[in-house]
Write an enzyme that holds these catalytic residues in place. Structure first.
Site, PDB file in Angstrom:
ATOM      1  N   LYS A 156      38.621 173.837   3.374  1.00 10.93           N
ATOM      2  CA  LYS A 156      39.881 173.253   3.839  1.00 10.93           C
ATOM      3  C   LYS A 156      40.705 172.635   2.702  1.00 10.93           C
ATOM      4  O   LYS A 156      41.927 172.652   2.732  1.00 10.93           O
ATOM      5  CB  LYS A 156      39.598 172.196   4.909  1.00 10.93           C
ATOM      6  N   GLU A 198      46.391 167.793  12.117  1.00 15.26           N
ATOM      7  CA  GLU A 198      45.464 167.854  13.252  1.00 15.26           C
ATOM      8  C   GLU A 198      44.084 168.157  12.690  1.00 15.26           C
ATOM      9  O   GLU A 198      43.961 168.709  11.595  1.00 15.26           O
ATOM     10  CB  GLU A 198      45.887 168.963  14.219  1.00 15.26           C
ATOM     11  N   SER A 216      31.613 178.573   4.464  1.00 15.63           N
ATOM     12  CA  SER A 216      32.876 177.826   4.413  1.00 15.63           C
ATOM     13  C   SER A 216      32.709 176.319   4.327  1.00 15.63           C
ATOM     14  O   SER A 216      33.633 175.622   3.922  1.00 15.63           O
ATOM     15  CB  SER A 216      33.722 178.186   5.630  1.00 15.63           C
TER      16      SER A 216
HETATM   17  C1  LIG Z   1      33.454 174.559   7.550  1.00 17.19           C
HETATM   18  C2  LIG Z   1      34.438 175.205   8.435  1.00 17.19           C
HETATM   19  N1  LIG Z   1      34.455 176.527   8.548  1.00 17.19           N
HETATM   20  C3  LIG Z   1      35.341 177.155   9.349  1.00 17.19           C
HETATM   21  C4  LIG Z   1      36.246 176.459  10.101  1.00 17.19           C
HETATM   22  C5  LIG Z   1      37.164 177.218  11.004  1.00 17.19           C
HETATM   23  O1  LIG Z   1      38.490 177.210  10.587  1.00 17.19           O
HETATM   24  P1  LIG Z   1      39.155 178.476   9.937  1.00 17.19           P
HETATM   25  O2  LIG Z   1      38.957 179.603  10.866  1.00 17.19           O
HETATM   26  O3  LIG Z   1      40.581 178.108   9.751  1.00 17.19           O
HETATM   27  O4  LIG Z   1      38.485 178.721   8.636  1.00 17.19           O
HETATM   28  C6  LIG Z   1      36.277 175.058  10.018  1.00 17.19           C
HETATM   29  C7  LIG Z   1      37.250 174.262  10.801  1.00 17.19           C
HETATM   30  O5  LIG Z   1      37.213 173.082  10.906  1.00 17.19           O
HETATM   31  C8  LIG Z   1      35.350 174.423   9.161  1.00 17.19           C
HETATM   32  O6  LIG Z   1      35.319 173.100   9.048  1.00 17.19           O
END
Ligand SMILES: Cc1ncc(COP(=O)(O)O)c(C=O)c1O
Lengths: 435, 270
Positions: free
Chosen positions: A128, A150, A417
């Protein structure tokens, strides 16, 4: 550097049985990387479905973003922060024991080599922050003095509060009251970072409602407020600029895999909430035809129930939060409440570029249930010594479903992620453990 | 002439503003709405704005948000909104009815379906909060083809450069949102409203109605002095909510507003 990797790409595509010529045609004549159009449309998706009050600001942001893209000083500042503040590049790591463990479940000769793109090692523990750094620099360029955002899991809220602290701007984070409850550690982190956290009690009290409330605040404070949207959704140019800021993931991964393996991967896997970590990994590879892509949506309690968050598998196109995209909704167009054990995936929509990639068939999207994600969460902890976020545990589970389809000499990059420290209470609760 | 044009021409000839009264369809239940609309017309509303509930009313403050959710919880469907409009049209052949809502419920079965169903129900205009001029193609052509006025919103942030884009394709009337914000907030200063209305009228022959933040007869009168129409929403929704949907509460409030609007320009040099 770009030229060198282009050559490598062609060679590797040859070794994969794809003609370099075909690849050449794809990139030059028919690129999948040139979306959206000037109005923000990805095929029939995207656009700018916002109240008139916001429209002039959305247009101004678009102009500012185009200018920033041309400005070497902007690029330099962004790059400096990415290196020294975020800690990029994030490693591309061969997850050897996970590879072996999953391989053991596949027929002989099957089970690909799995690499993790380690976004969980970034400052604040998720992808993020990549987007937040980019957007706060835009906010400063635009002379805005107040930041709002948000958040679902709290990861985007923490990343926003972090950059707001770093640049000395006051910051308000809207968070569904239910998410405030299940993501207490992140709520406290945001407060430590000086942000005000506003619990949202309307609707299902999760991410969708937090976004409604952020839009309401923005409409009332357009003159001084910049809205840092946390995923590749919202009105144009947000889906484009969030994607561009997150594309550092795929750009790095491409160079890193060429370095490590001398060729492109066969498959990319990422979880999809709004879709920012997935599009960040996928986008730089979209024209590399030999690279398959798999986006994992949250199937919650199962696709046969109403309790899931899989907008592509279980929804249809509609308009919400500024863009036309796939949504969970009823026949009247009333939005359904999403469900996922993972707060970051608990959203009834998806970024418009994913809707387009789904319709043209470039990316395959599948669902993974809460239970499957919990299993994968534990598997990753035990085989790799990495506690993954529940969001990317979904990606691991989705890959586990598919390992039998890929040969042992094939390569997968999975976007790790975020880290799972924020989720240990949820997981403990689901496993019936007391902490 | 359309019902909207006829109504604004009549109120102008009476040297007064039109009172546009907003009610959320189906609040507190679909069965309540017809009697509420009748009461509001009896109270003196010139134009009815019927809110089409949506699960995610992003441009609305707490009062109208809650009304939306009450209506949906009471089982309101799009078919009920259309049935309410059809019944209203039969009982009030001359009172303009404008639907106000959000894109997703309007587009759910396709814009043509919605435009034709609304036209058949006797709807005169449609205000869609989250379809700005730039996305007109999503709904505007279907409405025009069905003979329905797409009513556009202008706001304090709509600058002179942008105004022509907003006015292109607008019809019925122009709705000036007097505060940058959601429904149910504070009213803007009268001076700024007067200035804005003058700016808008320099660009269009359409009547200009002003809404957002108008709650009391005094506020309505102040707006009625400078605009062609006064829109009152949250105050009516609030009054009805407090009275459990009793139509009399709506009638009484609207009667006070209507009297104020009718008297606003008396004794004021034209
Ligand atoms: C670690 C992590 N991965 C994935 C996501 C999903 O969001 P996005 O699809 O925008 O990557 C989030 C959302 O809070 C997240 O914190």
């Amino acid at each position: 550097m770009a030229q060198a990797s282009r050559d490598d790409v062609s060679t590797s595509l040859d070794t994969n049985g794809y003609g370099a010529k075909r690849h050449h045609v794809m990139t030059l004549a028919n690129s999948l990387r040139s979306q959206p159009d000037a109005q923000g449309h990805f095929g029939e998706f995207g656009g700018r479905y916002v109240a008139e009050t916001l429209m002039p600001l959305v247009l101004a942001l678009d102009a500012e973003y185009r200018a920033a893209k041309q400005d070497p000083a902007f690029a330099a500042e962004l790059a400096g922060l990415m290196t020294h503040y975020v800690g990029r590049p994030s490693p591309l790591y061969y997850a050897e024991r996970l590879t072996e463990t999953l391989r053991a479940t596949a027929p002989a000769g099957m089970g690909p080599k799995i690499y993790f793109k380690r976004e969980e090692l970034n400052h604040t523990g998720a992808h993020k922050i990549n987007n937040c750094i980019g957007q706060i620099l835009l906010a400063i360029r635009m002379g805005k003095t107040r930041i709002i955002a948000e958040t679902g899991a709290g990861q985007h809220g923490v990343a926003t509060a972090t950059v707001a602290a770093r640049f000395g701007l006051p910051c308000t984070i809207f968070m569904g009251a239910k998410d405030v409850e299940r993501q207490q550690p992140n709520v406290f982190r945001m407060k430590l970072l000086g942000a005000e956290v506003t619990p949202v009690t309307s609707g299902a009290q999760t991410l969708k409602d937090a976004m409604n409330e952020a839009l309401r605040d923005w409409v009332a404070n357009v003159h001084d407020t910049f809205y840092i949207i946390g995923t590749a959704a919202g009105p144009h140019p947000y889906p484009e600029l969030v994607r561009d800021f997150q594309s550092v993931i795929g750009t790095e991964a491409k160079a890193q895999i060429l370095e490590a393996e001398g060729r492109l991967p066969d498959l990319l896997v990422a979880s999809v909430g709004g879709g920012s970590n997935a599009i960040g990994l996928f986008h730089p590879f979209l024209d590399d035809e030999g690279v398959e892509m798999l986006g994992i949506e949250a199937a919650g309690k199962g696709m046969h129930t109403a309790e899931h968050a899989a907008s592509l598998s279980g929804g249809r196109p509609g308009v919400l939060h500024g863009n036309r995209t796939y949504l969970l909704q009823d026949e009247d167009g009333q939005i359904s409440e999403a469900h996922s054990i993972s707060a970051g995936l608990d959203y009834p929509g998806i970024g418009p570029e994913h809707s387009w990639l789904h319709e043209i068939g470039r990316v395959r999207y599948e669902g993974v249930t809460d239970m499957e994600a919990l299993d994968a969460f534990q598997l990753c902890c035990r085989t790799e010594g990495i506690i993954p976020a529940l969001e990317c545990a979904h990606a691991i589970a989705g890959l586990a479903h598919r390992v039998h389809e890929y040969r042992a000499d094939q390569i997968v990059i999975l976007n790790l992620s975020g880290r799972g420290d924020k989720d240990i209470f949820t997981v403990a609760d689901a496993l019936g453990a007391k902490i | 002439m359309t019902r909207l044009a006829t109504t604004f021409a009549r109120t102008a000839s009476e040297n007064r503003a039109a009172l546009v009264a907003f009610v959320t369809a189906g609040d507190p239940s679909p069965a309540h709405t017809p009697a509420i609309l009748d009461a509001i017309v009896a109270g003196g509303a010139d134009v009815i704005e019927l809110g089409m509930p949506f699960t995610d009313p992003m441009a609305d403050g707490p009062a109208i948000q809650a009304a939306n959710l009450r209506a949906l919880a009471a089982g309101l469907r799009t078919a009920d909104v259309l049935a309410i409009a059809t019944g209203f049209r039969q009982r009030h052949p001359d009172v303009p009815l404008v639907l106000m809502g959000y894109a997703n419920p309007m587009l759910s079965r396709g814009p043509e379906w919605f435009a034709q169903a609304a036209a058949k129900a006797g709807v005169d205009g449609v205000i869609c909060v989250d379809i700005p001029a730039e996305e007109d193609a999503a709904l505007g052509p279907a409405l025009r083809a069905a003979g329905i006025d797409p009513v556009r919103l202008a706001t304090p942030t709509t600058d002179t450069a942008r105004l022509p884009a907003v006015l292109a394709g607008a019809s019925g009337f122009l709705y000036y949102v007097s505060v940058a914000g959601i429904t149910g907030m504070q009213q803007a200063a009268t001076g700024s409203i007067e200035e804005a209305v003058a700016r808008l009228k320099a660009g269009t022959d359409l009547p200009v109605a002003v809404g957002f933040g108008v709650r009391t007869p005094e506020q309505a009168a102040a707006v009625a002095r400078v605009a062609d129409g006064v829109v009152v929403g949250s105050a009516i929704v609030d009054a009805l909510a407090k009275a459990g949907g009793d139509p009399e509460a709506g009638r009484a409030l609207v009667a006070g507003l209507a009297a104020a609007v009718r008297e606003a320009r008396m004794g004021v040099a034209a």
